[in-house]
Write an enzyme that holds these catalytic residues in place. Structure first.
Site, PDB file in Angstrom:
ATOM      1  N   SER A 142       0.856  -1.190   0.000  1.00 34.45           N
ATOM      2  CA  SER A 142       0.000   0.000   0.000  1.00 34.45           C
ATOM      3  C   SER A 142       0.890   1.238   0.000  1.00 34.45           C
ATOM      4  O   SER A 142       2.052   1.189   0.420  1.00 34.45           O
ATOM      5  CB  SER A 142      -0.864   0.000   1.259  1.00 34.45           C
ATOM      6  OG  SER A 142      -1.482   1.250   1.454  1.00 34.45           O
TER       7      SER A 142
ATOM      8  N   TYR B 194      -1.994  -1.896  10.489  1.00 34.69           N
ATOM      9  CA  TYR B 194      -2.117  -1.937   9.023  1.00 34.69           C
ATOM     10  C   TYR B 194      -0.823  -1.401   8.397  1.00 34.69           C
ATOM     11  O   TYR B 194      -0.254  -2.014   7.497  1.00 34.69           O
ATOM     12  CB  TYR B 194      -3.322  -1.090   8.584  1.00 34.69           C
ATOM     13  CG  TYR B 194      -3.540  -1.087   7.087  1.00 34.69           C
ATOM     14  CD1 TYR B 194      -4.237  -2.136   6.477  1.00 34.69           C
ATOM     15  CD2 TYR B 194      -3.059  -0.059   6.278  1.00 34.69           C
ATOM     16  CE1 TYR B 194      -4.425  -2.153   5.101  1.00 34.69           C
ATOM     17  CE2 TYR B 194      -3.247  -0.069   4.905  1.00 34.69           C
ATOM     18  CZ  TYR B 194      -3.941  -1.117   4.324  1.00 34.69           C
ATOM     19  OH  TYR B 194      -4.131  -1.135   2.962  1.00 34.69           O
TER      20      TYR B 194
HETATM   21  N1  LIG Z   1      -8.795   0.049  -1.428  1.00 34.27           N
HETATM   22  C1  LIG Z   1      -7.707   0.731  -1.261  1.00 34.27           C
HETATM   23  O1  LIG Z   1      -7.718   1.947  -1.348  1.00 34.27           O
HETATM   24  C2  LIG Z   1      -6.395   0.038  -0.968  1.00 34.27           C
HETATM   25  C3  LIG Z   1      -5.245   0.827  -0.964  1.00 34.27           C
HETATM   26  C4  LIG Z   1      -4.022   0.227  -0.717  1.00 34.27           C
HETATM   27  C5  LIG Z   1      -3.955  -1.132  -0.485  1.00 34.27           C
HETATM   28  N2  LIG Z   1      -5.100  -1.863  -0.487  1.00 34.27           N
HETATM   29  C6  LIG Z   1      -4.969  -3.296  -0.207  1.00 34.27           C
HETATM   30  O2  LIG Z   1      -5.599  -4.028  -1.226  1.00 34.27           O
HETATM   31  C7  LIG Z   1      -6.063  -5.271  -0.712  1.00 34.27           C
HETATM   32  C8  LIG Z   1      -7.526  -5.437  -1.086  1.00 34.27           C
HETATM   33  O3  LIG Z   1      -8.272  -4.424  -0.465  1.00 34.27           O
HETATM   34  P1  LIG Z   1      -9.674  -3.909  -1.020  1.00 34.27           P
HETATM   35  O4  LIG Z   1      -9.641  -2.441  -0.968  1.00 34.27           O
HETATM   36  O5  LIG Z   1     -10.002  -4.570  -2.285  1.00 34.27           O
HETATM   37  O6  LIG Z   1     -10.630  -4.393   0.170  1.00 34.27           O
HETATM   38  P2  LIG Z   1     -12.012  -5.212   0.170  1.00 34.27           P
HETATM   39  O7  LIG Z   1     -12.882  -4.780  -0.951  1.00 34.27           O
HETATM   40  O8  LIG Z   1     -12.522  -5.063   1.572  1.00 34.27           O
HETATM   41  O9  LIG Z   1     -11.567  -6.725  -0.090  1.00 34.27           O
HETATM   42  C9  LIG Z   1     -10.809  -7.419   0.866  1.00 34.27           C
HETATM   43  C10 LIG Z   1     -10.681  -8.876   0.469  1.00 34.27           C
HETATM   44  O10 LIG Z   1      -9.873  -9.531   1.458  1.00 34.27           O
HETATM   45  C11 LIG Z   1     -10.553 -10.684   1.931  1.00 34.27           C
HETATM   46  N3  LIG Z   1     -10.257 -10.910   3.347  1.00 34.27           N
HETATM   47  C12 LIG Z   1     -10.438 -10.072   4.396  1.00 34.27           C
HETATM   48  N4  LIG Z   1     -10.040 -10.657   5.552  1.00 34.27           N
HETATM   49  C13 LIG Z   1      -9.605 -11.897   5.226  1.00 34.27           C
HETATM   50  C14 LIG Z   1      -9.067 -12.992   5.971  1.00 34.27           C
HETATM   51  N5  LIG Z   1      -8.940 -12.969   7.304  1.00 34.27           N
HETATM   52  N6  LIG Z   1      -8.695 -14.114   5.294  1.00 34.27           N
HETATM   53  C15 LIG Z   1      -8.845 -14.210   3.965  1.00 34.27           C
HETATM   54  N7  LIG Z   1      -9.365 -13.214   3.199  1.00 34.27           N
HETATM   55  C16 LIG Z   1      -9.739 -12.068   3.823  1.00 34.27           C
HETATM   56  C17 LIG Z   1     -12.045 -10.390   1.709  1.00 34.27           C
HETATM   57  O11 LIG Z   1     -12.716 -11.628   1.539  1.00 34.27           O
HETATM   58  P3  LIG Z   1     -14.104 -12.027   2.264  1.00 34.27           P
HETATM   59  O12 LIG Z   1     -15.074 -12.249   1.143  1.00 34.27           O
HETATM   60  O13 LIG Z   1     -13.758 -13.271   2.985  1.00 34.27           O
HETATM   61  O14 LIG Z   1     -14.506 -10.888   3.141  1.00 34.27           O
HETATM   62  C18 LIG Z   1     -12.002  -9.603   0.409  1.00 34.27           C
HETATM   63  O15 LIG Z   1     -12.009 -10.450  -0.696  1.00 34.27           O
HETATM   64  C19 LIG Z   1      -5.813  -5.239   0.797  1.00 34.27           C
HETATM   65  O16 LIG Z   1      -4.614  -5.915   1.104  1.00 34.27           O
HETATM   66  C20 LIG Z   1      -5.663  -3.753   1.076  1.00 34.27           C
HETATM   67  O17 LIG Z   1      -4.857  -3.513   2.200  1.00 34.27           O
HETATM   68  C21 LIG Z   1      -6.319  -1.322  -0.710  1.00 34.27           C
END
Ligand SMILES: NC(=O)c1ccc[n+]([C@@H]2O[C@H](COP(=O)([O-])OP(=O)(O)OC[C@H]3O[C@@H](n4cnc5c(N)ncnc54)[C@H](OP(=O)(O)O)[C@@H]3O)[C@@H](O)[C@H]2O)c1
Length: 277
Positions: A143, A156
């Site tokens: 990130s 985080y």
């Molecule tokens: N969105 C942003 O702005 C952003 C920015 C920088 C980095 N990121 C990173 O990108 C990645 C994806 O984030 P996102 O924004 O797409 O979030 P999201 O829409 O909330 O998706 C998160 C995903 O992670 C899974 N997950 C959560 N907890 C878990 C666990 N204990 N074991 C296995 N799977 C789990 C969820 O699956 P379930 O169906 O099981 O809930 C879901 O598929 C993350 O690592 C986040 O830190 C996001």
């Protein structure tokens, strides 16, 4: 990208954690459109219903809370796939709270899920690639928070800085091999992330309220996840290890560039302003 290869000519199979929503869903969709076979995970299989009908998609139930079970599930899936040419460690969540006022168990669990057990899957993925002596790629989704920590999301920030350090270590270790390591650092994207951030019970101070307001505003106005999937696609086509910053131009290009030249104290002051602190 003009004349870029179809990804299926470079990667036959892929394993994507957290494929049910957000960035992981967009990565899986992009790979399927490119003809790659995708094993995508969620904690509950029903969360993958949207992808389940697509040809070449294999749903996998996996919870990163249990590292040993997650590794077993990965190894089983790899057997079924005949090995993974591409592994994307994407799953993750946020936890928002004052570091000292929040029960340490909250932070510890986040470190286990997003750093220790994610590194464990990276370890299994590299062993699989090495054992098969094949070219392939490992992508760990870090990130922008690895460079610009988010206030009141201390664990985080630790997990993302840790993953970035792992990626940097692996880039050096794999020099001269056909293995590609990508350190992907997204800025704010419009996903389910903000809605699923844990808010442990405890006092909410005025500073926390302001920081939360700034954080949610940035997430809600960020680009769609498909934008990150295209940035990843371009990086995968290059078949070269490296850092991929993606998101708004300010977050992906301007801020990291300015931060490289600014003294740390100035960087911290500007960052605090950014979050209304
Ligand atoms: N969105 C942003 O702005 C952003 C920015 C920088 C980095 N990121 C990173 O990108 C990645 C994806 O984030 P996102 O924004 O797409 O979030 P999201 O829409 O909330 O998706 C998160 C995903 O992670 C899974 N997950 C959560 N907890 C878990 C666990 N204990 N074991 C296995 N799977 C789990 C969820 O699956 P379930 O169906 O099981 O809930 C879901 O598929 C993350 O690592 C986040 O830190 C996001």
């Amino acid at each position: 990208m003009p004349n870029s290869p179809r990804l299926s000519s470079l990667y036959r199979t892929a394993f994507v954690t957290g494929a049910s929503t957000g960035l992981g869903r967009a990565f899986a969709g992009m790979l399927l459109d490119e003809g790659v076979q995708v094993w995508g995970t969620a904690r509950q299989l029903t969360r993958l219903d949207g992808l389940a009908g697509k040809p070449g998609f294999y749903p996998v139930a996996l919870d990163l809370k249990d590292g040993a079970a997650a590794e077993r599930i990965f190894v089983e899936a790899a057997k079924q796939a005949g090995g993974f040419d591409l592994v994307i460690n994407n799953a993750g969540y946020g936890a928002f709270g004052d570091f000292a006022a929040t029960d340490f168990a909250v932070w510890r669990e986040q470190l286990e899920v997003m750093l220790i057990n994610t590194a464990r899957l990276a370890h299994a993925a590299l062993r699989d690639l090495r054992a098969r002596g094949t070219a392939g790629a490992l992508v760990n989704i870090s990130s922008l928070a690895a460079e610009f920590p988010l206030p009141f999301q201390s664990a985080y920030n630790m997990t993302k800085a840790g993953l970035t350090a792992l990626n940097e270590s692996l880039m050096i270790e794999t020099t001269g091999t056909p293995i590609v390591i990508l350190d992907v650092r997204p800025g704010d994207y419009r996903t389910d992330f903000e809605g699923s951030v844990m808010r442990p019970e405890g006092e909410t101070t005025a500073a926390m309220t302001r920081a939360w307001g700034a954080f949610t505003r940035m997430m809600q106005t960020g680009p769609a996840p498909e934008h990150a999937a295209q940035a990843l696609r371009r990086a995968l086509c290059k078949r070269r290890s490296g850092t991929v910053r993606c998101g708004r131009i300010f977050q992906a290009i301007i801020a990291p560039l300015l931060a490289r030249f600014a003294p740390l104290t100035l960087k911290r002051r500007i960052q605090a302003r950014y979050f209304d602190l």
